[in-house]
Design an enzyme around this catalytic site. Structure first.
Site, PDB file in Angstrom:
ATOM      1  N   MET A 145       0.767  -1.241   0.095  1.00  0.00           N
ATOM      2  CA  MET A 145       0.180  -0.005  -0.087  1.00  0.00           C
ATOM      3  C   MET A 145       0.739   1.144  -0.042  1.00  0.00           C
ATOM      4  SD  MET A 145      -3.069  -1.253   2.499  1.00  0.00           S
ATOM      5  CE  MET A 145      -2.009  -1.954   3.676  1.00  0.00           C
TER       6      MET A 145
ATOM      7  N   HIS B 147       5.322  -5.663  -9.130  1.00  0.00           N
ATOM      8  CA  HIS B 147       4.140  -5.177  -9.372  1.00  0.00           C
ATOM      9  C   HIS B 147       3.824  -5.119 -10.838  1.00  0.00           C
ATOM     10  CE1 HIS B 147       0.551  -3.026  -9.093  1.00  0.00           C
ATOM     11  NE2 HIS B 147       0.696  -1.903  -8.255  1.00  0.00           N
TER      12      HIS B 147
ATOM     13  N   ARG C  42       2.323  -9.926  -8.629  1.00  0.00           N
ATOM     14  CA  ARG C  42       1.312  -9.423  -8.525  1.00  0.00           C
ATOM     15  C   ARG C  42       0.717  -9.112  -9.895  1.00  0.00           C
ATOM     16  NH1 ARG C  42      -2.103  -5.176  -4.851  1.00  0.00           N
ATOM     17  NH2 ARG C  42      -2.937  -6.745  -3.367  1.00  0.00           N
TER      18      ARG C  42
ATOM     19  N   TYR D 214      -0.391  -0.550 -14.234  1.00  0.00           N
ATOM     20  CA  TYR D 214       1.033   0.028 -14.380  1.00  0.00           C
ATOM     21  C   TYR D 214       1.770  -0.727 -15.501  1.00  0.00           C
ATOM     22  CZ  TYR D 214      -0.678   2.348 -10.122  1.00  0.00           C
ATOM     23  OH  TYR D 214      -1.498   2.967  -9.256  1.00  0.00           O
TER      24      TYR D 214
ATOM     25  N   GLN E 113       7.872  -4.252  -2.721  1.00  0.00           N
ATOM     26  CA  GLN E 113       7.208  -4.442  -4.113  1.00  0.00           C
ATOM     27  C   GLN E 113       7.851  -3.570  -5.048  1.00  0.00           C
ATOM     28  OE1 GLN E 113       3.209  -2.607  -5.020  1.00  0.00           O
ATOM     29  NE2 GLN E 113       2.592  -4.735  -5.698  1.00  0.00           N
TER      30      GLN E 113
ATOM     31  N   ALA F  80       0.447  -5.575 -11.697  1.00  0.00           N
ATOM     32  CA  ALA F  80      -1.022  -5.532 -11.745  1.00  0.00           C
ATOM     33  C   ALA F  80      -1.587  -3.793 -12.051  1.00  0.00           C
ATOM     34  CB  ALA F  80      -1.561  -5.697 -10.282  1.00  0.00           C
ATOM     35  N   HIS F  81      -2.782  -3.687 -11.895  1.00  0.00           N
ATOM     36  CA  HIS F  81      -3.543  -2.449 -11.823  1.00  0.00           C
ATOM     37  C   HIS F  81      -3.244  -1.437 -12.919  1.00  0.00           C
ATOM     38  CE1 HIS F  81      -3.527  -3.582  -7.147  1.00  0.00           C
ATOM     39  NE2 HIS F  81      -4.221  -4.364  -7.905  1.00  0.00           N
TER      40      HIS F  81
HETATM   41  C1  LIG Z   1      -3.813   3.350   0.272  1.00  0.00           C
HETATM   42  C2  LIG Z   1      -3.726   2.242  -0.805  1.00  0.00           C
HETATM   43  C3  LIG Z   1      -2.399   2.102  -1.622  1.00  0.00           C
HETATM   44  C4  LIG Z   1      -2.272   1.179  -2.373  1.00  0.00           C
HETATM   45  N1  LIG Z   1      -0.964   0.937  -2.839  1.00  0.00           N
HETATM   46  C5  LIG Z   1      -0.975   0.069  -3.625  1.00  0.00           C
HETATM   47  C6  LIG Z   1       0.561  -0.583  -4.061  1.00  0.00           C
HETATM   48  O1  LIG Z   1       1.346   0.379  -4.036  1.00  0.00           O
HETATM   49  N2  LIG Z   1       0.852  -1.643  -5.118  1.00  0.00           N
HETATM   50  C7  LIG Z   1      -0.186  -2.305  -5.053  1.00  0.00           C
HETATM   51  O2  LIG Z   1      -0.136  -3.553  -5.704  1.00  0.00           O
HETATM   52  N3  LIG Z   1      -1.458  -2.320  -4.805  1.00  0.00           N
HETATM   53  C8  LIG Z   1      -1.720  -1.019  -3.818  1.00  0.00           C
HETATM   54  N4  LIG Z   1      -3.147  -1.143  -3.269  1.00  0.00           N
HETATM   55  C9  LIG Z   1      -4.015  -2.311  -3.392  1.00  0.00           C
HETATM   56  C10 LIG Z   1      -3.981  -2.923  -2.119  1.00  0.00           C
HETATM   57  O3  LIG Z   1      -2.556  -3.620  -2.167  1.00  0.00           O
HETATM   58  C11 LIG Z   1      -5.149  -4.072  -2.184  1.00  0.00           C
HETATM   59  O4  LIG Z   1      -5.127  -4.829  -3.285  1.00  0.00           O
HETATM   60  C12 LIG Z   1      -6.547  -3.621  -1.883  1.00  0.00           C
HETATM   61  O5  LIG Z   1      -6.349  -2.321  -1.112  1.00  0.00           O
HETATM   62  C13 LIG Z   1      -7.509  -4.567  -1.749  1.00  0.00           C
HETATM   63  O6  LIG Z   1      -7.175  -4.818  -0.434  1.00  0.00           O
HETATM   64  P1  LIG Z   1      -8.288  -4.354   0.905  1.00  0.00           P
HETATM   65  O7  LIG Z   1      -9.716  -4.487   0.353  1.00  0.00           O
HETATM   66  O8  LIG Z   1      -7.951  -5.547   1.690  1.00  0.00           O
HETATM   67  O9  LIG Z   1      -7.782  -2.691   1.257  1.00  0.00           O
HETATM   68  C14 LIG Z   1      -3.243   0.217  -2.370  1.00  0.00           C
HETATM   69  C15 LIG Z   1      -4.372   0.250  -1.804  1.00  0.00           C
HETATM   70  C16 LIG Z   1      -4.608   1.164  -0.825  1.00  0.00           C
HETATM   71  C17 LIG Z   1      -5.988   1.221  -0.033  1.00  0.00           C
END
Ligand SMILES: Cc1cc2nc3c(=O)[nH]c(=O)nc-3n(C[C@H](O)[C@H](O)[C@H](O)COP(=O)(O)O)c2cc1C
Length: 368
Positions: free
Chosen positions: A26, A169, A223, A174, A102, A171-172
């Site tokens: 996160m 990383h 991921r 990037y 990560q 995913a998402h």
């Molecule tokens: C504040 C925040 C920052 C996040 N930053 C990243 C990140 O840097 N890398 C990543 O792969 N996912 C990131 N995520 C996604 C989380 O790793 C996670 O997959 C997502 O919050 C769902 O899990 P949760 O429902 O338990 O919060 C982030 C999520 C939050 C809330």
């Protein structure tokens, strides 16, 4: 369903985890100039002290000029930066924890920080920030090679500093995921093509370089997600067969553990198949490799809605435990519940359910 299931040890290669609880990566943006502060050190150490089995760090930038889109995200290269990370891993180990950084390259996801831009042009497969949105040129061959080398040297740094594993990383939406995604990868060279397997070549090259840098015994997690922040409905693998082929490329190239990012862990990945397996469940079933699930564990609402102000309450873990018990996945990543409360795992283990905390975006303001 016994909570003990979540607190059974897990061993993989040289990684010996005391339980199945993983802190999800996160981004916190509390590392001015890209260097983690002592507050960041203490933030991770608190989770290690309170029974988190494996901590995955916030995304941390590899050595490309525009690998990050915010000046307060920590980098994973440079003397000062790595000294700070050494403090983090030493503090986590002193508390009996395990940790993986990560490794991150944001690609074409550009800065939202006013008056700041990275010290170089944004890297991307084809100069597209999302489908149809051109902002520049795609990476040259030399830039692609340099990005691959940057992931490898960051992984070597992680091992040298004493981290227990690395996570890429992928995913998402990037950089690595931008290569996977046909919507923004229009390359006609070896890094593009009409099939997901062809578009996985960049990830595979990164994995091969990382594997060469860390050796055969060091755990490499990747991921991945179907969804993109640019399009929550996007899907890379629309059938189990396509998923199997995609994962096969990643595993052949050196991935050990697949971290399957979903916003809600209970959502079936291929409902049309009549199965309730989630993304991590399918990944494990199709490949046999260890998987990590994630997504709203222990909370009522999901994380994207939480950015828009939706608060979440603590939620039952029964459905998660049912799936864990069935062997759908090996490890369980927990995001916001652990961001909000460093003691979440201890409270869950001890059955102190009344002490579990609500989550709201307010929690992002500090490193509690
Ligand atoms: C504040 C925040 C920052 C996040 N930053 C990243 C990140 O840097 N890398 C990543 O792969 N996912 C990131 N995520 C996604 C989380 O790793 C996670 O997959 C997502 O919050 C769902 O899990 P949760 O429902 O338990 O919060 C982030 C999520 C939050 C809330």
């Amino acid at each position: 369903m016994s909570i003990d299931r979540l607190f059974q040890p897990y061993d993989f290669k040289a990684l010996h985890l005391k339980n199945r609880v993983v802190m999800a990566p996160m981004t916190r943006s509390f590392s001015p100039g890209g260097v983690a502060t002592d507050d960041v050190v203490a933030y991770y150490a608190r989770r290690a002290k309170n029974e988190v089995g494996l901590i995955i760090s916030e995304g941390t930038g590899v050595a490309r000029p525009a690998s990050l889109n915010d000046p307060n995200i920590p980098r994973f290269h440079g003397e000062e930066e790595l000294k700070a990370w050494k403090k983090v891993i030493d503090a986590v180990h002193a508390e009996g924890g395990k940790m993986a950084p990560q490794l991150w390259h944001v690609g074409a996801v550009r800065s939202r920080t006013p008056d700041w831009s990275p010290p170089g042009p944004y890297d991307s497969p084809s100069g597209l920030s999302s489908p149809g949105k051109k902002f520049g040129e795609g990476m040259t061959d030399a830039e692609v090679a340099d990005a691959i080398a940057a992931f490898a040297s960051a992984a070597a740094n992680a091992k040298a500093l004493g981290f227990d594993a690395v996570e890429l990383h992928g995913a998402h939406g990037y950089l690595i995921d931008q290569f996977f995604w046909e919507g923004v990868n229009e390359r006609t060279d070896a890094f593009g093509g009409p099939t997901l397997v062809q578009r996985s070549h960049f990830a595979a090259e990164v994995l091969r370089a990382v594997r060469a840098a860390v050796g055969p015994d060091y755990p490499i997690i990747i991921r991945i997600s179907q969804w993109k922040q640019q399009d929550f409905t996007a899907r890379l693998a629309t059938t189990p067969d396509a998923l199997q082929q995609w994962l096969g490329v990643l595993i052949d190239a050196g991935a050990d553990i697949i971290h399957c990012s979903q916003r809600r862990f209970w959502d079936p990945e291929f409902p049309e198949d009549g199965s309730d397996l989630n993304f991590a469940g399918w990944a494990k079933k199709l490949t046999g490799v260890p998987t990590i699930t994630v997504g709203s564990v222990g909370l009522t609402g999901e994380f994207v809605a939480s950015y828009a102000g939706e608060a979440s309450k603590p939620a039952s873990l029964d459905e998660l435990l049912r799936r864990l018990d069935r062997g759908d996945f090996d490890l369980v990543a927990v995001g916001r519940a652990l961001l909000r409360d460093p003691e979440w795992a201890v409270k869950v283990h001890q059955g102190r359910n009344d002490d579990l905390l609500d989550y709201s975006a307010e929690a992002l303001r500090s490193l509690a």
